[in-house]
Design a protein around this motif. Structure first.
Motif, PDB file in Angstrom:
ATOM      1  N   GLY A  73     -18.589  -5.616  26.942  1.00  0.00           N
ATOM      2  CA  GLY A  73     -18.500  -6.053  28.326  1.00  0.00           C
ATOM      3  C   GLY A  73     -19.578  -7.072  28.641  1.00  0.00           C
ATOM      4  N   LEU A  74     -19.306  -7.965  29.592  1.00  0.00           N
ATOM      5  CA  LEU A  74     -20.266  -8.966  30.048  1.00  0.00           C
ATOM      6  C   LEU A  74     -20.791  -8.532  31.410  1.00  0.00           C
ATOM      7  CD1 LEU A  74     -21.619 -11.790  29.804  1.00  0.00           C
ATOM      8  CD2 LEU A  74     -19.580 -12.727  30.936  1.00  0.00           C
ATOM      9  N   LEU A  75     -22.104  -8.337  31.525  1.00  0.00           N
ATOM     10  CA  LEU A  75     -22.699  -7.916  32.792  1.00  0.00           C
ATOM     11  C   LEU A  75     -22.536  -9.029  33.824  1.00  0.00           C
ATOM     12  CD1 LEU A  75     -24.296  -5.623  34.167  1.00  0.00           C
ATOM     13  CD2 LEU A  75     -26.392  -6.828  33.518  1.00  0.00           C
ATOM     14  N   ASN A  76     -21.977  -8.655  34.993  1.00  0.00           N
ATOM     15  CA  ASN A  76     -21.700  -9.665  36.009  1.00  0.00           C
ATOM     16  C   ASN A  76     -21.768  -9.035  37.398  1.00  0.00           C
ATOM     17  OD1 ASN A  76     -20.954 -12.200  37.055  1.00  0.00           O
ATOM     18  ND2 ASN A  76     -19.484 -12.524  35.406  1.00  0.00           N
ATOM     19  N   ASN A  77     -21.611  -9.864  38.427  1.00  0.00           N
ATOM     20  CA  ASN A  77     -21.685  -9.362  39.804  1.00  0.00           C
ATOM     21  C   ASN A  77     -20.317  -8.975  40.351  1.00  0.00           C
ATOM     22  OD1 ASN A  77     -20.717 -11.988  39.940  1.00  0.00           O
ATOM     23  ND2 ASN A  77     -21.748 -12.459  41.876  1.00  0.00           N
ATOM     24  N   GLY A  78     -19.367  -8.813  39.479  1.00  0.00           N
ATOM     25  CA  GLY A  78     -18.033  -8.363  39.843  1.00  0.00           C
ATOM     26  C   GLY A  78     -17.174  -8.288  38.591  1.00  0.00           C
TER      27      GLY A  78
ATOM     28  N   PHE B 221     -13.243  -7.485  23.517  1.00  0.00           N
ATOM     29  CA  PHE B 221     -13.846  -7.836  24.805  1.00  0.00           C
ATOM     30  C   PHE B 221     -13.041  -7.240  25.951  1.00  0.00           C
ATOM     31  CE2 PHE B 221     -14.534 -11.177  28.206  1.00  0.00           C
ATOM     32  CZ  PHE B 221     -15.817 -10.745  28.537  1.00  0.00           C
ATOM     33  N   VAL B 222     -13.724  -6.474  26.819  1.00  0.00           N
ATOM     34  CA  VAL B 222     -13.040  -5.792  27.925  1.00  0.00           C
ATOM     35  C   VAL B 222     -13.305  -6.460  29.265  1.00  0.00           C
ATOM     36  CG1 VAL B 222     -12.973  -3.574  26.730  1.00  0.00           C
ATOM     37  CG2 VAL B 222     -14.947  -4.130  28.186  1.00  0.00           C
ATOM     38  N   GLY B 223     -14.008  -7.589  29.269  1.00  0.00           N
ATOM     39  CA  GLY B 223     -14.214  -8.335  30.501  1.00  0.00           C
ATOM     40  C   GLY B 223     -15.561  -8.081  31.152  1.00  0.00           C
ATOM     41  N   ASN B 224     -15.647  -8.460  32.421  1.00  0.00           N
ATOM     42  CA  ASN B 224     -16.878  -8.288  33.185  1.00  0.00           C
ATOM     43  C   ASN B 224     -17.105  -6.822  33.553  1.00  0.00           C
ATOM     44  OD1 ASN B 224     -17.580 -11.049  33.312  1.00  0.00           O
ATOM     45  ND2 ASN B 224     -16.164 -11.377  35.021  1.00  0.00           N
ATOM     46  N   VAL B 225     -18.358  -6.417  33.556  1.00  0.00           N
ATOM     47  CA  VAL B 225     -18.717  -5.064  33.998  1.00  0.00           C
ATOM     48  C   VAL B 225     -19.867  -5.181  34.997  1.00  0.00           C
ATOM     49  CG1 VAL B 225     -17.985  -3.963  31.859  1.00  0.00           C
ATOM     50  CG2 VAL B 225     -20.356  -4.711  32.086  1.00  0.00           C
ATOM     51  N   GLU B 226     -19.932  -4.241  35.927  1.00  0.00           N
ATOM     52  CA  GLU B 226     -20.977  -4.241  36.941  1.00  0.00           C
ATOM     53  C   GLU B 226     -22.091  -3.266  36.569  1.00  0.00           C
ATOM     54  OE1 GLU B 226     -19.645  -5.035  41.201  1.00  0.00           O
ATOM     55  OE2 GLU B 226     -17.960  -3.878  40.397  1.00  0.00           O
ATOM     56  N   ALA B 227     -23.290  -3.547  37.050  1.00  0.00           N
ATOM     57  CA  ALA B 227     -24.452  -2.733  36.712  1.00  0.00           C
ATOM     58  C   ALA B 227     -24.284  -1.277  37.147  1.00  0.00           C
ATOM     59  CB  ALA B 227     -25.711  -3.329  37.354  1.00  0.00           C
TER      60      ALA B 227
ATOM     61  N   VAL C 144     -23.422  -7.217  27.292  1.00  0.00           N
ATOM     62  CA  VAL C 144     -24.086  -8.487  27.000  1.00  0.00           C
ATOM     63  C   VAL C 144     -24.564  -9.131  28.289  1.00  0.00           C
ATOM     64  CG1 VAL C 144     -23.724 -10.818  26.088  1.00  0.00           C
ATOM     65  CG2 VAL C 144     -22.644  -8.861  24.963  1.00  0.00           C
ATOM     66  N   THR C 145     -25.785  -9.682  28.260  1.00  0.00           N
ATOM     67  CA  THR C 145     -26.297 -10.434  29.393  1.00  0.00           C
ATOM     68  C   THR C 145     -27.381 -11.387  28.916  1.00  0.00           C
ATOM     69  OG1 THR C 145     -27.184 -10.248  31.653  1.00  0.00           O
ATOM     70  CG2 THR C 145     -28.090  -8.741  30.005  1.00  0.00           C
ATOM     71  N   ASP C 146     -27.856 -12.248  29.818  1.00  0.00           N
ATOM     72  CA  ASP C 146     -28.975 -13.124  29.472  1.00  0.00           C
ATOM     73  C   ASP C 146     -30.276 -12.337  29.578  1.00  0.00           C
ATOM     74  OD1 ASP C 146     -30.381 -14.003  32.330  1.00  0.00           O
ATOM     75  OD2 ASP C 146     -28.249 -13.534  32.512  1.00  0.00           O
ATOM     76  N   GLY C 147     -31.333 -12.832  28.926  1.00  0.00           N
ATOM     77  CA  GLY C 147     -32.587 -12.098  28.840  1.00  0.00           C
ATOM     78  C   GLY C 147     -33.264 -11.855  30.168  1.00  0.00           C
ATOM     79  N   PHE C 148     -33.189 -12.804  31.098  1.00  0.00           N
ATOM     80  CA  PHE C 148     -33.818 -12.639  32.407  1.00  0.00           C
ATOM     81  C   PHE C 148     -33.150 -11.495  33.167  1.00  0.00           C
ATOM     82  CE2 PHE C 148     -34.213 -13.405  36.928  1.00  0.00           C
ATOM     83  CZ  PHE C 148     -35.563 -13.705  37.076  1.00  0.00           C
ATOM     84  N   THR C 149     -31.828 -11.527  33.235  1.00  0.00           N
ATOM     85  CA  THR C 149     -31.084 -10.484  33.947  1.00  0.00           C
ATOM     86  C   THR C 149     -31.249  -9.132  33.260  1.00  0.00           C
ATOM     87  OG1 THR C 149     -29.445 -12.120  34.647  1.00  0.00           O
ATOM     88  CG2 THR C 149     -28.803  -9.804  34.779  1.00  0.00           C
ATOM     89  N   GLY C 150     -31.168  -9.129  31.936  1.00  0.00           N
ATOM     90  CA  GLY C 150     -31.278  -7.880  31.193  1.00  0.00           C
ATOM     91  C   GLY C 150     -32.605  -7.192  31.401  1.00  0.00           C
TER      92      GLY C 150
END
Length: 334
Positions: free
Chosen positions: A176-181, A206-212, A224-230
């Protein structure tokens, strides 16, 4: 197999580090430990010197040292000497509880990255509250890189998916890709472009975007996310968990006899919850994408966490994760 240990890294070094090594020695008699640090201080906690070699140095990297400068200037420090041993094939993996930034720099500049990975990522396994004992998800990047390109996030997905399947034994791990929706069109320019790359990669489930808010419900096996957000998310999780446990303890102590009796009845359940929330039970954070396992555990770690991390490293070496990963990249990028 040989593990180079920065015995002076961490808040409780060398005591917690060496005591953890002693515990791990009983589990893994096939590991030889190279302990780098002040010999007299290390020997105080060595209860069995079989498969133990101490390499003396008085120099160490402090927690407040500037990472890259420390690696370049403190070449006789316990961390740099341990990394150098890995580079020179005197050891197969590097373990430290010391300065995170310095360890990342040592991994990149001393051990070296594999050519297929432009930006190695820092990854840890986090617990989930669904599933059985040991259930969790691999979270990458936790802060090795403050700025990322979409291609880096694709690489993180491949790295962590490979780790989940080969080290944790997860069949066809969901990425999953960490996202805001959760909608496909959500996110920043970085996440939108990364979404398309991850979606088009045939080797990934790949299952798409996931929320925190859904991370601990088992929404994905790899996030998966970028280092700053992670890094921001990880610290938010740590702070929230600490606040909950602290407030729960205070509420029980302040609730009188009835509350304390209730807590006594719930003691086993609360202990189980605390253990489930402790991600150190899954091992340390891996700098994934360098030429050998480089693994970091929390600076305030105790002997048990060291033992879990060494078990994790043993599994990585046993499965020859790094060399197999290089072959995996060659196959999927041909």
């Amino acid at each position: 197999m040989k593990i180079a240990v920065d015995a002076m890294g961490g808040d409780n070094a060398p005591k917690a580090i060496v005591e953890g090594v002693m515990l791990a020695k009983k589990d893994f008699p096939d590991i030889e430990f190279l302990l780098f640090g002040k010999e007299s201080a290390i020997k105080e906690y060595v209860t069995d010197d079989k498969n133990i070699t101490i390499i003396h140095t008085d120099e160490k990297i402090e927690s407040d040292d500037e990472p890259v400068k420390a690696i370049r200037r403190k070449k006789q420090s316990s961390m740099v000497l341990a990394a150098q041993a890995v580079k020179e094939k005197q050891a197969d993996a590097l373990f430290s509880a010391g300065n995170t930034g310095a360890l990342l720099a040592a991994g990149l500049f001393v051990v070296g990255r594999i050519k297929q990975v432009e930006r190695p990522g820092l990854m840890t396994t986090m617990p989930v509250f669904t599933g059985g004992k040991g259930a969790g998800f691999d979270f990458i990047d936790m802060g090795a890189n403050a700025d990322n390109k979409p291609e880096h996030l694709l690489t993180y997905g491949i790295l962590a998916s490979y780790y989940a399947s080969q080290v944790r034994g997860v069949k066809n791990p969901r990425v999953g890709l960490l996202n805001n929706g959760t909608e496909d069109t959500k996110g920043s320019e970085l996440t939108k472009k990364a979404f398309e790359l991850l979606k088009e990669e045939p080797s990934l489930n790949f299952v798409g975007n996931v929320e925190a808010r859904d991370l601990f419900n088992g929404v994905a096996d790899v996030v998966v996310t970028d280092g700053f957000t992670g890094n921001a998310v990880l610290k938010s999780i740590e702070g929230t968990a600490q606040a909950i446990m602290s407030n729960l303890k205070s509420s029980i102590l302040d609730s009188g006899l009835k509350g304390k009796m209730g807590a006594l009845l719930l003691k086993d359940s609360l202990k189980e919850l605390k253990q489930k929330m402790d991600y150190s039970n899954h091992g340390g954070a891996v700098l994934f994408g360098v030429k050998a396992p480089v693994v970091k555990t929390h600076g305030s770690t105790g002997p048990d966490a060291v033992r879990h991390t060494i078990r994790q490293i043993h599994t990585m070496l046993e499965k020859d994760v790094v060399n197999n990963l290089v072959a995996y990249f060659d196959e999927h990028q041909a």
